[in-house]
Design an enzyme around this catalytic site. Sequence first.
Site, PDB file in Angstrom:
ATOM      1  N   HIS A  68      32.556   4.657  29.789  1.00 50.59           N
ATOM      2  CA  HIS A  68      31.241   4.239  29.300  1.00 50.59           C
ATOM      3  C   HIS A  68      30.612   5.350  28.445  1.00 50.59           C
ATOM      4  O   HIS A  68      30.181   5.113  27.313  1.00 50.59           O
ATOM      5  CB  HIS A  68      30.371   3.903  30.520  1.00 50.59           C
ATOM      6  CG  HIS A  68      28.954   3.547  30.193  1.00 50.59           C
ATOM      7  ND1 HIS A  68      28.456   2.277  30.364  1.00 50.59           N
ATOM      8  CD2 HIS A  68      27.927   4.287  29.729  1.00 50.59           C
ATOM      9  CE1 HIS A  68      27.180   2.258  30.010  1.00 50.59           C
ATOM     10  NE2 HIS A  68      26.834   3.469  29.611  1.00 50.59           N
ATOM     11  N   GLU A  69      30.609   6.560  28.998  1.00 50.96           N
ATOM     12  CA  GLU A  69      29.985   7.674  28.278  1.00 50.96           C
ATOM     13  C   GLU A  69      30.733   8.012  26.996  1.00 50.96           C
ATOM     14  O   GLU A  69      30.120   8.360  25.986  1.00 50.96           O
ATOM     15  CB  GLU A  69      29.921   8.914  29.175  1.00 50.96           C
ATOM     16  CG  GLU A  69      29.055   8.741  30.414  1.00 50.96           C
ATOM     17  CD  GLU A  69      27.649   8.305  30.060  1.00 50.96           C
ATOM     18  OE1 GLU A  69      27.105   8.806  29.067  1.00 50.96           O
ATOM     19  OE2 GLU A  69      27.103   7.444  30.769  1.00 50.96           O
TER      20      GLU A  69
HETATM   21 ZN   LIG Z   1      25.134   4.288  28.814  1.00 48.75          ZN
END
Ligand SMILES: [Zn+2]
Length: 387
Positions: A68-69
């Site tokens: 996600h990051e």
């Molecule tokens: Zn995020």
Amino acid sequence: MFQKRIELLQLFGFRVYVDVSWLIIAALVTWSLASGVFPQSYPELRPLTYWIMGLIGALMLFLSIVVHEFSHSLVARRSGLPMKSITLFLFGGVAEMEAQPKSPGAEFSMAVAGPIASILLGGLFLALSAWGLAQSWPTPLRGILSYLGVINLVLAGFNLLPAFPLDGGRILRSLLWHWKHDLLAATQIAARVGRVFGWLLVAIGALNIFRGGLVGGLWLILIGLFLRSIAQRAYQEMRLRFALRDEALQRFIDDDAAALSPDLPVDEFVEEYLYRRRGRTFAIVADGKLKGCVGPAQVRRIPKRNWARKTIGQLSRRCPPKRRIGVDESAADAFDKMRRQRLRSLFVVDGERLLGTVRLESLLRFVSAKLDLESPAGDEGSRSPGP
Ligand SMILES: [Zn+2]
């Protein structure tokens, strides 16, 4: 906020850090998976299996957050924002605050990238788990896959809450920014919505506790309080940056930070500077040029009995670029740099020439006074920013 962090790995030129708070969360996740989630869904397995599933589940959750990051960071880097590191914090998406997007469009695409990645991952894991059911894969494997499917969707959902500085709040801010052409006002509204969401979660959590759901209720309260405080903080930092944006660095230079001569004996340096002056790192200057930096770390390396015989010139190390800032940069740049590097002061240089020191406290004092002067009568104190 991220004081204790551990470097974990390097990927695509990004350093990935994990905050200590995350390790505690990881232990809690493992525990709640092994003692609650998995035994309830798959009652026929042995206790050890639940713990192994819990551990793998927590590790994979962690990797999902990294993905996600990374999606945020890769998009950010493509739109020209310098992002060198990622810190995994309590709920993932908070580590991105350092980047200041250049346009509403850039912020929008950076913000949606993370949730999109989580949704895709969630879909992938759910599809795998369904396929595993058809192929009669072992129950523990299917259990982990379906947990990962659900948790990635939950992660996307949580981050999409329109509560700044969560991803959803950033999306909201980018839309407001696009619409109002005013980043500060957009941030203010998005942060307000974030605070309201925070209180809402606290209220729902309290209700939950009254109805007997103690643990779930406490979680919600914790997340709500956390959201409230980061929203507040993100807005205050933005206001600080705006207040400093047009200020030349020149006016904040403290020249009391004496430029030390390389010939100064170490014992005098300790006595006169380390014990008495503000700051911990001092500049060594010869012919007006910055020759190096010296602080407690360098002094510690030599035995005390040699302090009188050595000079600080013999100890000094090169002043790293992270400790310096060019005089033509703005005060807001200095603020950003100190925040990023976790420093409380920077050396202001003009080429190799040392002009003085700029301190975080001078910047904060200035902003606080400026906002006090600007605030409407009767609003005393309520607008003072920062720590
Ligand atoms: Zn995020």
